[in-house]
Design an enzyme around this catalytic site. Structure first.
Site, PDB file in Angstrom:
ATOM      1  N   SER A   1      44.231  50.429   1.410  1.00  0.00           N
ATOM      2  CA  SER A   1      44.435  51.816   0.997  1.00  0.00           C
ATOM      3  C   SER A   1      45.915  52.162   0.927  1.00  0.00           C
ATOM      4  O   SER A   1      46.736  51.610   1.659  1.00  0.00           O
ATOM      5  CB  SER A   1      43.757  52.759   2.005  1.00  0.00           C
ATOM      6  N   HIS A   2      46.241  53.085   0.031  1.00  0.00           N
ATOM      7  CA  HIS A   2      47.560  53.721  -0.015  1.00  0.00           C
ATOM      8  C   HIS A   2      47.344  55.204  -0.315  1.00  0.00           C
ATOM      9  O   HIS A   2      47.960  55.773  -1.212  1.00  0.00           O
ATOM     10  CB  HIS A   2      48.456  53.052  -1.069  1.00  0.00           C
TER      11      HIS A   2
ATOM     12  N   ASP B   1      36.338  45.160   2.623  1.00  0.00           N
ATOM     13  CA  ASP B   1      36.008  46.582   2.644  1.00  0.00           C
ATOM     14  C   ASP B   1      37.223  47.433   2.954  1.00  0.00           C
ATOM     15  O   ASP B   1      38.147  46.997   3.634  1.00  0.00           O
ATOM     16  CB  ASP B   1      34.886  46.879   3.647  1.00  0.00           C
TER      17      ASP B   1
ATOM     18  N   TYR C   1      44.761  49.762  14.309  1.00  0.00           N
ATOM     19  CA  TYR C   1      43.304  49.946  14.302  1.00  0.00           C
ATOM     20  C   TYR C   1      42.788  50.378  15.684  1.00  0.00           C
ATOM     21  O   TYR C   1      41.690  50.006  16.087  1.00  0.00           O
ATOM     22  CB  TYR C   1      42.592  48.664  13.845  1.00  0.00           C
TER      23      TYR C   1
ATOM     24  N   ASP D   1      54.221  38.763   4.583  1.00  0.00           N
ATOM     25  CA  ASP D   1      54.848  39.758   3.716  1.00  0.00           C
ATOM     26  C   ASP D   1      55.289  40.945   4.554  1.00  0.00           C
ATOM     27  O   ASP D   1      54.807  41.150   5.673  1.00  0.00           O
ATOM     28  CB  ASP D   1      53.880  40.199   2.620  1.00  0.00           C
TER      29      ASP D   1
ATOM     30  N   HIS E   1      47.329  53.197  11.502  1.00  0.00           N
ATOM     31  CA  HIS E   1      47.279  52.375  10.295  1.00  0.00           C
ATOM     32  C   HIS E   1      47.487  50.900  10.607  1.00  0.00           C
ATOM     33  O   HIS E   1      46.878  50.031   9.976  1.00  0.00           O
ATOM     34  CB  HIS E   1      48.347  52.846   9.304  1.00  0.00           C
TER      35      HIS E   1
ATOM     36  N   HIS F   1      47.547  58.329   1.581  1.00  0.00           N
ATOM     37  CA  HIS F   1      48.460  59.425   1.897  1.00  0.00           C
ATOM     38  C   HIS F   1      49.754  59.365   1.074  1.00  0.00           C
ATOM     39  O   HIS F   1      50.193  60.381   0.534  1.00  0.00           O
ATOM     40  CB  HIS F   1      48.755  59.451   3.399  1.00  0.00           C
TER      41      HIS F   1
ATOM     42  N   GLU G   1      59.981  50.424   5.234  1.00  0.00           N
ATOM     43  CA  GLU G   1      58.923  49.717   4.509  1.00  0.00           C
ATOM     44  C   GLU G   1      59.335  49.475   3.060  1.00  0.00           C
ATOM     45  O   GLU G   1      58.502  49.494   2.151  1.00  0.00           O
ATOM     46  CB  GLU G   1      57.616  50.503   4.610  1.00  0.00           C
ATOM     47  N   SER G   2      60.640  49.246   2.869  1.00  0.00           N
ATOM     48  CA  SER G   2      61.112  48.876   1.535  1.00  0.00           C
ATOM     49  C   SER G   2      60.271  47.725   0.997  1.00  0.00           C
ATOM     50  O   SER G   2      59.887  46.815   1.747  1.00  0.00           O
ATOM     51  CB  SER G   2      62.582  48.456   1.591  1.00  0.00           C
ATOM     52  N   GLN G   3      60.017  47.759  -0.288  1.00  0.00           N
ATOM     53  CA  GLN G   3      59.072  46.824  -0.902  1.00  0.00           C
ATOM     54  C   GLN G   3      59.712  45.492  -1.288  1.00  0.00           C
ATOM     55  O   GLN G   3      60.915  45.292  -1.136  1.00  0.00           O
ATOM     56  CB  GLN G   3      58.472  47.489  -2.137  1.00  0.00           C
TER      57      GLN G   3
END
Length: 749
Positions: A103-104, A510, A58, A278, A55, A106, A322-324
């Site tokens: 994408s998110h 894309d 790449y 970020d 992820h 999974h 991966e806390s937001q």
């Protein structure tokens, strides 16, 4: 338990480490040892594992993605391209627009609400990190069969998560797609796009420069949610019972993010930031290594100063969390106090956690002990690069030979009528109001067009009316039949959708959603789609500005259809001249632009009526797409057309139904002499649109089409309260509306 420091790692080379459990391969672990000249510490192993995940790195797709740079068309509009948080394009008058889709997938299958909500939160922060104010979001979605119990579990949560987070942020949701297909069972696609606006001089990049400059972490506290999160979860195939690894899905707080947005924009306005990043996938591991890698020196971080929600977190967990709602800024020492004061004003926690050094290493300390000492580029940008084997699947020839044109067709007007109603009342072609009504589409007051229009449109400048339009498209059925052509059709449709509203297409983002890269067939699909998209962007003059790759979208051995989702952004000088899709006035003349051929492979008709997938997708003529777009943009600007709608899934009858229902007016159609009524209604030939032309503009419009060589056939008139295909059938709009709008409420409540 002894802290695993750098010194300890040097002294204990033979300690067994859980590299496989963290998703690394044996040769990758050996490569890390080679880079460091020793075994990694636990903290270093954690960083490499998330940053070298599929992820984040790449590693299976890089060799194919390079084409987007190598074949990139020259573009005066492109200000920032691939490699940053998002691409940036010049839209005139000193304004720049940044946009990106990610994408998110999974996480949204495991925890639909939070997975989708944090997908919106993450893409919004990507746009914010470029220096822009986020102004709109979009959501291309794919689910399993509409009547499957698991779709009923996943879809409502995903929609609520997107709406809940976006609505709380005060961002309009202006477009997207919802597609149902059994291939997405157990592996839904939740893609999220955000658009942001700034002045040219406000662009910010992710780099840590200037020895002595401070590293400030600000936003939410770091917690145990999302440890390993999307970085690990999206880098593995689901088995039949679900993912083998279940890292905690991130938990979002949109109100915290709203404060973070306003705080960050004020910090930008006072020019307090040298670089910014970020915290999304891979969390602090990503932010620190990418900032240091792109900067001019090294970085030292005191990890124990990171504000925590859970005091029991280990250094490894803090680095992987991966806390937001978190950002990392590089700030000059004499500006730190002001930076912190602004954060305090917005009730945003901010902490100096380190500084830029004059070395070339990323060094991280825990209570005075060194736990990380790595070259940052090896973490962020020099991960593995795989040339995965790929091969055309053995079944591809048989699939293409199974021509949809050989399927039984309606024998008369009565059967045509019945199949039209079945088509417009199928889940994929039905109204998506049940979903889009849960989104605020008009908050901020600058939304010009939103669903179900061909593209969403946002006003950027109130005085001049400058605006941008964005559309996303992707037909996995076409791509399954031919991934090269399927990717080009996705671009062509999004390009056409933008032009249909009167905006000139400028640039592309894309989200490439595919199966396992370890499957040579899935890898062939990916390689072909990249080649097709790169070739088409080159021809249309629309550079790829960035995006996302999502692999391992399969359950067991069953992969999703290859689904390249393509977003196109266009600019319109005056949004008051935009073209809507609705037939709004009796007497408007309906023209069909482009050529209709017998092209039914992958069509909605073949799916709805026969549950069939086979043959070849519609042919692509990119020069025709460019000409059609020029005609649509010119006709919109010069007031020659009152409505326009592109033809794609479902063909002419689907587009006509949508335009009639949106405007509340019917249509009388005459089938051209050279076309079979069935082909006329259901073919999905590309490069086509219908337009409504005022009688006063007919001569000017047809002259323009004739001079430029675009086929334009008058096929009917806006009239009455039915769709009347003369000599075939008549359907009242009320009956069409019931078929079109009752589907999703019946399925999902």
């Amino acid at each position: 338990m002894t802290l695993d420091t750098v010194k300890h790692a040097k002294d204990t080379p033979d300690v067994e480490q859980p590299w496989a459990e963290l998703g690394l391969k044996r040769d990758e672990y050996d490569r890390i040892r080679e880079i460091l000249g020793r075994r990694p510490t636990g903290a270093e192993l954690a960083m490499y594992s998330v940053m070298w995940s599929e992820h984040c790195s790449y590693k299976s797709s890089k060799v194919h993605l390079r084409q987007f740079g190598e074949k990139a068309p020259a573009s005066d509009a492109l200000l920032v391209g691939i490699g940053e948080n998002a691409g940036v394009v010049d839209v005139g008058q000193g304004y720049a627009v940044t946009f990106k889709v990610e994408s998110h997938n999974h996480p949204s299958y495991i925890e639909p609400y939070q997975g989708a909500a944090t997908g919106i939160g993450g893409i919004v922060r990507d746009i914010l990190a470029m220096g822009a104010r986020p102004v709109a979001v979009m959501d291309p979605l794919r689910f399993g069969a509409a009547d499957h119990p698991d779709t009923r579990r996943v879809l409502p949560g995903v929609v609520a998560g997107i709406g809940g987070y976006g609505n709380c942020l005060g961002l309009p949701n202006i477009g997207g797609e919802v597609v149902f297909d059994p291939c997405y069972q157990g592996n839904p696609l939740v893609n999220a796009l955000c658009v942001g606006v700034m002045r040219h001089e406000d662009i910010h990049l992710a780099k840590a420069s200037g020895t002595g400059n401070k590293v400030i972490l600000y936003g939410a506290r770091t917690g145990g949610d999302g440890i390993g999160g999307v970085s690990v979860l999206a880098s593995e195939t689901f088995d039949e019972t679900g993912p083998a690894k279940r890292p905690a899905v991130q938990v979002g707080d949109p109100f915290q993010e709203k404060l973070l947005i306003e705080c960050t924009l004020e910090v930008f306005a006072e020019d307090l930031v040298v670089g910014i990043q970020d915290l999304g996938g891979a969390g602090l591991s990503c932010a620190t290594s990418e900032l240091a890698s792109a900067g001019s020196g090294g970085m030292r971080v005191e990890l124990d100063t990171v504000p925590l929600r859970d005091a029991s977190l280990s250094p490894e967990e803090i680095l992987m969390s991966e806390s937001q709602e978190r950002m990392c800024a590089i700030v000059e020492p004499d500006k730190v106090d002001r930076f912190l004061a602004i954060c305090e004003k917005w009730d945003v926690i901010a902490t100096v956690i380190g500084e830029v050094t004059d070395g070339d290493r990323l060094e991280i300390y825990w209570h005075g002990e060194q736990i990380v000492d790595v070259p940052p580029r090896t973490v962020a940008h020099e991960g593995p690069v795989y040339h995965r084997p790929y091969a055309r699947p053995a079944w591809q020839d048989a699939l293409q030979a199974d021509d949809a044109g050989a399927l039984p067709r309606p024998k008369d007007g009565a059967e045509l009528r019945e199949q039209v109603l079945r088509l417009v009342g199928s889940p994929n072609q039905a109204s998506k109001k049940w979903i889009t009504d849960q989104y605020d589409r008009y908050v901020l007051g600058n939304t010009v067009l939103a669903q179900p229009e061909d593209s969403g449109m946002i006003r950027i400048d109130e005085e001049t009316g400058l605006g941008v339009a964005v559309a996303t498209d992707g037909n996995g059925r076409y791509a399954k039949l031919d991934p090269y052509t399927g990717a080009q059709l996705a671009l062509a449709e999004a390009y056409r959708n933008v032009a249909a509203t009167g905006a000139k297409p400028l640039a592309v983002t894309d989200c490439l959603n595919f199966g396992s890269p370890e499957d040579p067939g899935a890898m062939w699909q990916f390689a072909e789609a990249c080649r097709g998209l790169a070739d088409a962007c080159q021809t249309l003059g629309t550079p790829v500005t960035g995006g996302n790759v999502s692999l391992y979208n399969q359950t067991g051995d069953t992969a999703i259809h290859p689904t390249p989702v393509v977003g196109v952004l266009g600019v319109i000088d005056d949004v008051t001249r935009r073209t809507p899709m609705a037939f709004s006035e009796e007497g408007q003349l309906i023209y069909l632009l482009g050529e209709t051929r017998e092209e039914l492979g992958g069509s909605a008709w073949s799916q709805v009526i026969h549950d069939h997938l086979g043959g070849l997708p519609p042919a692509v003529d990119l020069e025709r797409e460019r000409l059609l777009a020029q005609i649509l943009v010119s006709a919109s600007r010069d007031g020659m057309i009152d409505a326009a709608h592109d033809l794609s899934d479902g063909g002419l009858i689907q587009a006509l139904t949508e335009s009639c229902l949106k405007g509340g007016h019917g249509a009388r159609l005459v089938v051209p002499d050279d076309l079979d009524p069935f082909v006329f209604l259901f073919s999905e030939s590309a490069g086509r649109a219908i337009v409504a032309v005022p009688r006063s503009e007919e001569l000017r419009f047809t002259d323009m089409c004739g001079v430029r060589g675009l086929p334009a056939a008058r096929i009917g008139v806006v009239d009455g309260d039915t769709i009347d295909v003369q000599g075939q059938f008549t359907i009242p709009l009320a009956e069409l509306r019931e078929a079109h709008e009752a589907v999703l409420p019946a399925l999902f409540g």
